[in-house]
Design a protein around this motif. Sequence first.
Motif, PDB file in Angstrom:
ATOM      1  N   GLY A  48      36.072  -9.828  22.100  1.00  0.00           N
ATOM      2  CA  GLY A  48      36.821  -9.946  23.131  1.00  0.00           C
ATOM      3  C   GLY A  48      36.098  -9.659  24.333  1.00  0.00           C
ATOM      4  O   GLY A  48      36.490 -10.446  25.636  1.00  0.00           O
ATOM      5  N   ASP A  49      35.038  -8.808  24.584  1.00  0.00           N
ATOM      6  CA  ASP A  49      34.304  -8.557  25.641  1.00  0.00           C
ATOM      7  C   ASP A  49      33.661  -9.970  26.156  1.00  0.00           C
ATOM      8  O   ASP A  49      33.668 -10.316  27.594  1.00  0.00           O
ATOM      9  CB  ASP A  49      33.248  -7.607  25.810  1.00  0.00           C
ATOM     10  N   ALA A  50      33.057 -10.416  25.167  1.00  0.00           N
ATOM     11  CA  ALA A  50      32.307 -11.675  25.470  1.00  0.00           C
ATOM     12  C   ALA A  50      33.201 -12.878  25.930  1.00  0.00           C
ATOM     13  O   ALA A  50      32.986 -13.670  27.080  1.00  0.00           O
ATOM     14  CB  ALA A  50      31.440 -12.273  24.320  1.00  0.00           C
ATOM     15  N   LEU A  51      34.544 -12.983  25.489  1.00  0.00           N
ATOM     16  CA  LEU A  51      35.366 -14.108  26.029  1.00  0.00           C
ATOM     17  C   LEU A  51      35.870 -13.735  27.247  1.00  0.00           C
ATOM     18  O   LEU A  51      36.505 -14.836  27.806  1.00  0.00           O
ATOM     19  CB  LEU A  51      36.162 -14.259  24.647  1.00  0.00           C
ATOM     20  N   VAL A  55      31.952 -15.296  34.125  1.00  0.00           N
ATOM     21  CA  VAL A  55      30.775 -15.865  34.274  1.00  0.00           C
ATOM     22  C   VAL A  55      30.866 -16.897  35.416  1.00  0.00           C
ATOM     23  O   VAL A  55      32.034 -17.602  35.300  1.00  0.00           O
ATOM     24  CB  VAL A  55      30.410 -16.694  32.841  1.00  0.00           C
ATOM     25  N   ASP A  56      29.852 -17.267  36.158  1.00  0.00           N
ATOM     26  CA  ASP A  56      29.861 -18.291  37.086  1.00  0.00           C
ATOM     27  C   ASP A  56      29.516 -19.570  36.258  1.00  0.00           C
ATOM     28  O   ASP A  56      28.874 -19.639  35.301  1.00  0.00           O
ATOM     29  CB  ASP A  56      28.409 -18.158  38.063  1.00  0.00           C
ATOM     30  N   ILE A  57      30.633 -20.571  36.658  1.00  0.00           N
ATOM     31  CA  ILE A  57      30.578 -21.888  35.703  1.00  0.00           C
ATOM     32  C   ILE A  57      29.532 -22.552  35.873  1.00  0.00           C
ATOM     33  O   ILE A  57      28.813 -23.352  35.347  1.00  0.00           O
ATOM     34  CB  ILE A  57      31.959 -22.451  36.206  1.00  0.00           C
ATOM     35  N   ALA A  58      28.575 -22.510  37.214  1.00  0.00           N
ATOM     36  CA  ALA A  58      27.647 -23.222  37.357  1.00  0.00           C
ATOM     37  C   ALA A  58      26.206 -22.779  36.801  1.00  0.00           C
ATOM     38  O   ALA A  58      25.347 -22.130  37.538  1.00  0.00           O
ATOM     39  CB  ALA A  58      27.353 -23.712  38.903  1.00  0.00           C
ATOM     40  N   GLN A  59      26.161 -22.817  35.516  1.00  0.00           N
ATOM     41  CA  GLN A  59      25.122 -22.270  34.719  1.00  0.00           C
ATOM     42  C   GLN A  59      23.933 -23.399  34.637  1.00  0.00           C
ATOM     43  O   GLN A  59      24.532 -24.490  34.522  1.00  0.00           O
ATOM     44  CB  GLN A  59      25.215 -21.475  33.546  1.00  0.00           C
ATOM     45  N   PRO A  62      22.214 -25.205  28.569  1.00  0.00           N
ATOM     46  CA  PRO A  62      23.429 -25.010  27.317  1.00  0.00           C
ATOM     47  C   PRO A  62      23.674 -23.515  27.075  1.00  0.00           C
ATOM     48  O   PRO A  62      24.763 -23.175  26.723  1.00  0.00           O
ATOM     49  CB  PRO A  62      23.006 -26.010  26.167  1.00  0.00           C
ATOM     50  N   VAL A  63      22.783 -22.534  27.272  1.00  0.00           N
ATOM     51  CA  VAL A  63      22.820 -21.391  26.693  1.00  0.00           C
ATOM     52  C   VAL A  63      23.288 -20.390  27.876  1.00  0.00           C
ATOM     53  O   VAL A  63      22.354 -20.392  29.023  1.00  0.00           O
ATOM     54  CB  VAL A  63      21.634 -20.777  26.020  1.00  0.00           C
ATOM     55  N   GLY A  64      24.545 -19.835  27.833  1.00  0.00           N
ATOM     56  CA  GLY A  64      24.789 -18.888  28.833  1.00  0.00           C
ATOM     57  C   GLY A  64      24.863 -17.426  28.653  1.00  0.00           C
ATOM     58  O   GLY A  64      24.456 -17.352  27.499  1.00  0.00           O
ATOM     59  N   PRO A  65      25.363 -16.694  29.458  1.00  0.00           N
ATOM     60  CA  PRO A  65      25.406 -15.250  29.102  1.00  0.00           C
ATOM     61  C   PRO A  65      26.349 -14.913  28.169  1.00  0.00           C
ATOM     62  O   PRO A  65      26.340 -13.889  27.356  1.00  0.00           O
ATOM     63  CB  PRO A  65      25.738 -14.719  30.558  1.00  0.00           C
ATOM     64  N   ARG A  66      27.345 -15.711  27.694  1.00  0.00           N
ATOM     65  CA  ARG A  66      28.085 -15.514  26.721  1.00  0.00           C
ATOM     66  C   ARG A  66      27.739 -15.907  25.497  1.00  0.00           C
ATOM     67  O   ARG A  66      28.229 -15.338  24.343  1.00  0.00           O
ATOM     68  CB  ARG A  66      29.552 -16.454  27.015  1.00  0.00           C
ATOM     69  N   THR A  67      26.676 -16.785  24.993  1.00  0.00           N
ATOM     70  CA  THR A  67      26.210 -17.270  23.780  1.00  0.00           C
ATOM     71  C   THR A  67      25.587 -16.092  22.939  1.00  0.00           C
ATOM     72  O   THR A  67      26.252 -16.083  21.703  1.00  0.00           O
ATOM     73  CB  THR A  67      25.065 -18.225  24.469  1.00  0.00           C
TER      74      THR A  67
END
Length: 186
Positions: A48-51, A55-59, A62-67
């Motif tokens: 729930g917290d991860a989703l 997050v800034d969309i311009a990452q 392929p691996v972002g802070p949510r991964t």
Amino acid sequence: MNSQETPATPTEQTSTGPGAASRGSWLRERSELGVGVLLFAIGVLVLGDALTMDVDIAQRGPVGPRTVPIAVGIGLLVIAVLLAVDVLRGGRGEAESGEDIDLSEPSDWRTVLLLAGVFLGFAVLIGPLGFPISGMLLFWGAAFALGSRSFDRDPLIAATLSLVTYYLFNNLLGVPLPGGPLMGVL
């Protein structure tokens, strides 16, 4: 019915009936399900917290802070389900054979409550006193709660641990910890 006998109340009837004993023993035999429920709840919380993470969309890449949080949350859910399935199929955790503890002895609630108080005190004091002082109280209090009674050595070890931890996190790792009154000194 005898004049000295009183009729059983509804709560007495349900708690002493044959179904109550079997429910209690069924739960006792599958107490590992509690661990599965806890893992599932933590997995739902992490997911729930991860989703819902902003997050800034311009990452880049392929691996972002949510991964990683999403992977950990999914892993917790999978492990919780697998543990529940194993327990319901009759699987049991291995008994504590390697440790020198007597499982028939009751829990040491004094130690548990002392440690909980030490952690709560640390959480309350870290803001006004800073990490070095509250960390020293945490380490010293934990040592005392766990049975150490060396009043000349324990505070020195606790102060050293706290100052080294503060220095490592604050200066070497770049993780700022509250300094409190010692902010200008350290």
